[in-house]
Scaffold this motif. Structure first.
Motif, short mmCIF file in Angstrom:
data_model
loop_
_atom_site.label_atom_id
_atom_site.label_comp_id
_atom_site.label_asym_id
_atom_site.label_seq_id
_atom_site.Cartn_x
_atom_site.Cartn_y
_atom_site.Cartn_z
N TRP A 32 0.83 -1.21 0.00
CA TRP A 32 0.00 0.00 0.00
C TRP A 32 0.86 1.26 0.00
CZ3 TRP A 32 -3.96 -2.24 -1.60
CH2 TRP A 32 -4.34 -3.49 -1.11
N TYR A 33 1.95 1.23 0.75
CA TYR A 33 2.84 2.40 0.78
C TYR A 33 3.39 2.68 -0.62
CZ TYR A 33 6.55 5.62 1.87
OH TYR A 33 7.35 6.73 1.88
N PRO A 38 5.90 7.73 -4.19
CA PRO A 38 6.98 7.43 -5.14
C PRO A 38 8.28 7.09 -4.42
CG PRO A 38 6.56 9.79 -5.05
CD PRO A 38 5.53 9.14 -4.19
N VAL A 39 8.92 6.03 -4.86
CA VAL A 39 10.23 5.61 -4.35
C VAL A 39 11.16 5.51 -5.54
CG1 VAL A 39 11.51 3.73 -3.26
CG2 VAL A 39 9.25 4.36 -2.39
N LYS A 40 12.27 6.21 -5.49
CA LYS A 40 13.26 6.13 -6.57
C LYS A 40 14.38 5.18 -6.15
CE LYS A 40 12.67 10.08 -9.43
NZ LYS A 40 13.34 11.11 -10.19
N PHE A 41 14.65 4.22 -7.02
CA PHE A 41 15.70 3.22 -6.81
C PHE A 41 16.74 3.45 -7.90
CE2 PHE A 41 17.33 -0.94 -8.19
CZ PHE A 41 17.97 -1.34 -7.02
N ASN A 47 8.22 0.24 -7.57
CA ASN A 47 7.06 -0.04 -6.74
C ASN A 47 6.90 -1.51 -6.39
OD1 ASN A 47 6.21 -1.12 -9.14
ND2 ASN A 47 4.44 0.20 -9.39
N ARG A 48 7.95 -2.29 -6.59
CA ARG A 48 7.90 -3.72 -6.26
C ARG A 48 8.50 -3.94 -4.87
NH1 ARG A 48 11.28 -5.90 -11.09
NH2 ARG A 48 12.27 -3.92 -10.64
N ASP A 63 12.03 12.80 -0.40
CA ASP A 63 13.18 13.72 -0.46
C ASP A 63 14.31 13.35 0.49
OD1 ASP A 63 12.02 15.31 -2.46
OD2 ASP A 63 10.91 16.47 -0.96
N GLU A 64 14.30 12.15 1.03
CA GLU A 64 15.38 11.65 1.88
C GLU A 64 16.12 10.57 1.09
OE1 GLU A 64 17.77 11.72 5.02
OE2 GLU A 64 15.87 12.79 5.16
N SER A 65 17.45 10.64 1.11
CA SER A 65 18.26 9.70 0.36
C SER A 65 18.87 8.65 1.30
CB SER A 65 19.37 10.47 -0.36
OG SER A 65 20.18 9.61 -1.09
N TYR A 66 18.85 7.40 0.85
CA TYR A 66 19.40 6.28 1.62
C TYR A 66 20.36 5.52 0.74
CZ TYR A 66 15.20 7.12 4.44
OH TYR A 66 14.22 7.69 5.20
N GLU A 67 21.55 5.26 1.25
CA GLU A 67 22.54 4.47 0.51
C GLU A 67 22.76 3.15 1.25
OE1 GLU A 67 27.15 4.60 -1.03
OE2 GLU A 67 26.22 6.44 -0.30
#
Length: 69
Positions: A32-33, A38-41, A47-48, A63-67
């Motif tokens: 659902w999330y 939107p999630v950018k990979f 969206n999977r 707008d938060e980046s995760y590495e």
């Protein structure tokens, strides 16, 4: 600035990642999330919930980046 997220295994799924960083509280919420947010990979929309995240991958969520390390 990006947050560094360390994993101990070869990969984790996007759903597990969302749970681990506290964006969702249960794995069942991932579907659902991802439908509503939107999630950018690595620069592409993703969206999977089963998408495998490996060391070196970068996610941008709200707008938060995760590495992944």
């Amino acid at each position: 600035m990006s947050q560094k997220i360390k994993i101990e295994t070869e990969f984790i799924t996007l759903g597990q990642f969302l749970k681990d960083v506290g964006i969702i509280s249960t794995g069942g919420q991932a579907k659902w999330y991802l439908q509503d947010n939107p999630v950018k990979f690595n620069g592409e929309l993703e969206n999977r919930r089963g998408k495998k995240l490996r060391k070196g991958d970068v996610l941008v969520i709200d707008d938060e980046s995760y590495e992944i390390e």
